[in-house]
Design a protein around this motif. Structure first.
Motif, short mmCIF file in Angstrom:
data_model
loop_
_atom_site.label_atom_id
_atom_site.label_comp_id
_atom_site.label_asym_id
_atom_site.label_seq_id
_atom_site.Cartn_x
_atom_site.Cartn_y
_atom_site.Cartn_z
N GLY A 117 0.85 -1.18 0.00
CA GLY A 117 0.00 0.00 0.00
C GLY A 117 0.88 1.23 0.00
N LEU A 118 0.26 2.40 -0.15
CA LEU A 118 1.03 3.64 -0.16
C LEU A 118 0.38 4.67 0.75
CD1 LEU A 118 3.03 5.32 -2.82
CD2 LEU A 118 1.15 6.70 -1.93
N VAL A 119 1.21 5.34 1.56
CA VAL A 119 0.73 6.38 2.45
C VAL A 119 1.42 7.68 2.04
CG1 VAL A 119 0.49 7.11 4.85
CG2 VAL A 119 0.52 4.67 4.31
N ALA A 120 0.61 8.75 1.90
CA ALA A 120 1.18 10.07 1.58
C ALA A 120 0.84 11.02 2.71
CB ALA A 120 0.61 10.59 0.26
N PHE A 121 1.80 11.86 3.08
CA PHE A 121 1.52 12.81 4.16
C PHE A 121 2.37 14.06 4.00
CE2 PHE A 121 4.58 9.61 5.54
CZ PHE A 121 5.63 10.35 6.07
N ARG A 122 1.95 15.12 4.68
CA ARG A 122 2.68 16.39 4.61
C ARG A 122 3.05 16.79 6.05
NH1 ARG A 122 -0.61 20.29 1.47
NH2 ARG A 122 0.20 19.09 -0.28
N LEU A 123 4.22 17.38 6.20
CA LEU A 123 4.69 17.80 7.52
C LEU A 123 4.79 19.32 7.56
CD1 LEU A 123 7.52 15.13 7.73
CD2 LEU A 123 5.27 15.01 8.77
N ASN A 124 4.71 19.88 8.76
CA ASN A 124 4.75 21.34 8.89
C ASN A 124 6.16 21.87 9.02
OD1 ASN A 124 5.23 20.30 11.44
ND2 ASN A 124 4.35 22.08 12.46
N GLU A 125 7.16 20.99 9.02
CA GLU A 125 8.55 21.43 9.12
C GLU A 125 9.44 20.36 8.51
OE1 GLU A 125 10.36 21.39 13.01
OE2 GLU A 125 8.92 19.95 13.81
N PRO A 126 10.67 20.72 8.13
CA PRO A 126 11.58 19.69 7.59
C PRO A 126 11.91 18.68 8.70
CG PRO A 126 12.43 21.91 7.21
CD PRO A 126 11.29 22.04 8.17
N VAL A 127 12.12 17.44 8.31
CA VAL A 127 12.42 16.40 9.31
C VAL A 127 13.69 15.66 8.92
CG1 VAL A 127 10.02 16.06 9.99
CG2 VAL A 127 10.98 14.69 8.14
N SER A 128 14.24 14.95 9.88
CA SER A 128 15.44 14.17 9.59
C SER A 128 15.08 12.73 9.26
CB SER A 128 16.42 14.23 10.76
OG SER A 128 15.75 14.00 11.96
N LYS A 129 13.89 12.30 9.67
CA LYS A 129 13.47 10.92 9.39
C LYS A 129 11.95 10.84 9.46
CE LYS A 129 13.72 6.50 11.80
NZ LYS A 129 14.33 5.79 12.93
N ALA A 130 11.36 10.17 8.49
CA ALA A 130 9.90 9.98 8.51
C ALA A 130 9.57 8.65 7.86
CB ALA A 130 9.21 11.12 7.76
N GLY A 131 8.47 8.07 8.29
CA GLY A 131 8.05 6.80 7.70
C GLY A 131 6.84 6.25 8.40
N VAL A 132 6.53 5.00 8.07
CA VAL A 132 5.37 4.35 8.67
C VAL A 132 5.85 3.14 9.46
CG1 VAL A 132 3.23 3.09 8.19
CG2 VAL A 132 3.79 5.15 6.87
N ARG A 133 5.39 3.07 10.70
CA ARG A 133 5.72 1.90 11.52
C ARG A 133 4.52 0.96 11.50
NH1 ARG A 133 10.01 0.98 14.31
NH2 ARG A 133 10.65 3.14 14.40
N VAL A 134 4.81 -0.30 11.20
CA VAL A 134 3.75 -1.30 11.13
C VAL A 134 3.98 -2.29 12.26
CG1 VAL A 134 2.82 -3.20 9.76
CG2 VAL A 134 3.39 -1.03 8.66
N SER A 135 2.95 -2.44 13.09
CA SER A 135 3.00 -3.46 14.13
C SER A 135 4.20 -3.31 15.06
CB SER A 135 3.05 -4.83 13.44
OG SER A 135 2.57 -5.79 14.30
N ASP A 136 4.60 -2.07 15.32
CA ASP A 136 5.72 -1.75 16.22
C ASP A 136 7.09 -2.20 15.71
OD1 ASP A 136 4.10 -0.53 18.00
OD2 ASP A 136 3.80 -2.32 19.25
N SER A 137 7.09 -3.21 14.80
CA SER A 137 8.39 -3.81 14.50
C SER A 137 9.00 -3.39 13.17
CB SER A 137 8.26 -5.33 14.55
OG SER A 137 7.18 -5.72 13.73
N ILE A 138 8.16 -3.15 12.15
CA ILE A 138 8.73 -2.86 10.84
C ILE A 138 8.59 -1.37 10.54
CG2 ILE A 138 8.88 -3.69 8.46
CD1 ILE A 138 6.84 -5.85 9.23
N PHE A 139 9.70 -0.74 10.16
CA PHE A 139 9.66 0.68 9.82
C PHE A 139 9.89 0.85 8.33
CE2 PHE A 139 11.51 4.94 9.36
CZ PHE A 139 10.52 5.69 9.99
N PHE A 140 8.94 1.46 7.64
CA PHE A 140 9.08 1.75 6.22
C PHE A 140 9.44 3.21 6.06
CE2 PHE A 140 6.30 -1.90 6.55
CZ PHE A 140 6.81 -2.76 5.59
#
Ligand SMILES: [Zn+2]
Length: 450
Positions: free
Chosen positions: A165-188
């Protein structure tokens, strides 16, 4: 006699003076300590750590202290580190010392904005009689205690076990790391998309996923503040397909010699060798594919439209099929099949299924000669059992470019292509990506207009 006494006395006095001089020289050394922020920091979040490495070459460290300074407010960092001299004629013996101050700027009465870190280190030299050599480090950093705010832009997140699947999002400031965590264990990991701090993140669920289905977006700003946001999603089931594979004496005789180098002890026992290959080597090879695809680095979508299937091929086995291996009619092993088996003519030309860059082209145990293509955002396709490979690591490929020929290298009973796909190290069902409608309705629909 007197002369000898005088001589001895003179020698003793000279020696004493020498020792005193040497002591004085070392105890009055002028080498000041060095101070370094490790790691260097530009910002401090709600909970920050100021790590400092202090070294001293001569008499050793005597004191390390730190302050945070904002306007005319000075806050001393606790604790101050004091080191005892081993004896009045010796240093402290501390040639270096790592310091880590845990800091919560708000609790110390500091506000968001500029702030100075000041560190002072003093050594045990008798210079200036009371004080040793003093070094100072000053660094201006930004205090930022507000986590990033996440605005979810995508809306369709129906993800099958073993699907993507695909998740799109916008942030209000620049970040050093972003992603989606699934089930606490896998970070995309998410990749920047266009301007305005917009990110795209491909995600996937392992085929044997049994977790609660928790998924959320995480974003860390340079100060280390973590923002989190949930998104509506559904986890869809998967039908388990059972398959039995008889292992014949002929198969063992044909295929096992290829694997003797991996387990030389079993060269006279093909059945045991097969079991080792099918479990241990399979696990090792799957781990390698996951590792290769986890490091896929192309940050933009390379693929265009549906992925291309091996031309004129029929599907012989599916993704996540549960295979039971029979030997003389009895079950001897089982395994899950992490891709599609596609059969065409012998030594058929294999096209790249879509645009991308080759990130692996090598022999890989049960998979035989294998090519892996990075299609961007962490999506990879794999081509195994090849008789020939026509590409090498680093080659850019377009959909339809010939990357090799089908074959039966590795643990293949007959000529076919084993076609696999992974999202950041998670095996997914290639059928989704061979389907233009699925791509449109699950991936493309979620990509925001630029
Ligand atoms: Zn296969």
């Amino acid at each position: 006699m007197r002369r000898i006494l005088t001589l001895i006395l003179t020698i003793i006095i000279l020696a004493a003076l020498g020792v005193a001089g040497l002591l004085g020289y070392t105890l009055m050394e002028g080498d000041a300590p060095t101070i370094a922020l490790v790691p260097d920091i530009e910002a401090m979040g709600g909970e920050a750590v100021i790590s400092v490495e202090v070294r001293d070459k001569g008499t050793g460290l005597k004191r390390i202290q730190g302050w945070l300074i904002q306007g005319n407010k000075e806050v001393r960092l606790k604790p101050t580190y004091n080191f005892k001299r081993l004896a009045w004629w010796k240093g402290t013996g501390f040639g270096s010392y790592p310091v880590a101050w845990k800091v919560e700027p708000r609790k110390l009465g500091l506000r968001d904005g500029s702030c100075s870190i000041r560190i002072e280190a003093e050594d045990a030299s008798y210079r200036h009689i009371i004080k040793g050599n003093i070094s100072r480090l000053e660094k201006v950093v930004q205090i930022d205690t507000v986590p990033p705010v996440i605005d979810v832009l995508s809306s369709v997140h129906n993800i099958r076990r073993g699907g993507a699947g695909l998740v799109a999002f916008r942030l209000n400031e620049p970040v050093s790391k972003a992603g989606v965590r699934v089930s606490d264990s896998i970070f995309f990991k998410a990749f920047p998309y266009g301007a305005k701090n917009t990110y795209l993140c491909l995600i996937a669920l392992p085929f044997d996923y049994s977790g609660s289905g928790s998924m959320f977006i995480e974003a860390y700003d340079p100060a280390g503040n973590k923002g989190m946001a949930g998104f509506a999603h559904r986890v869809l089931g998967r039908r388990l397909v059972e398959d039995t594979i008889p292992i014949s004496q002929g198969f063992l005789q044909r295929k096992m010699p290829d694997f003797i180098t991996f387990f030389p002890d079993l060269k006279d026992d093909y059945k045991s060798l097969f079991l080792k290959v099918n479990s241990e080597l399979r696990a090792r090879n799957n781990a390698k594919l996951k590792e290769v695809c986890s490091s896929a680095s192309l940050g933009t979508i390379q693929w265009k439209g549906r992925f291309k299937q091996l031309p004129n091929s029929i599907k012989r086995a599916g993704f996540a099929d549960h295979r039971t291996y029979l030997y003389r009619g009895k079950k001897i092993d089982e395994a899950f099949h992490m891709g599609l088996d596609l059969a065409s003519l012998k030594r058929a030309e294999v096209p790249a299924s879509n645009d991308g860059t080759v990130i692996f082209a090598d022999y890989l145990g049960i998979y035989g000669n294998t090519v892996v293509i990075d299609h961007g955002l962490g999506l990879c396709s794999t081509y195994s059992h090849l008789s020939e490979m026509a590409v090498k690591v680093g080659d850019p490929v377009k959909k339809g470019d010939i990357i090799g020929k089908t074959g039966m290298t590795g643990l293949a009973g007959g000529d076919h292509l084993h076609f696999g796909m992974l999202v950041r190290g998670v095996f997914v069902d290639p059928l989704e990506w061979l389907d233009a409608k699925w791509i449109q309705e699950h991936i493309v629909v979620n990509i925001p207009p630029q």
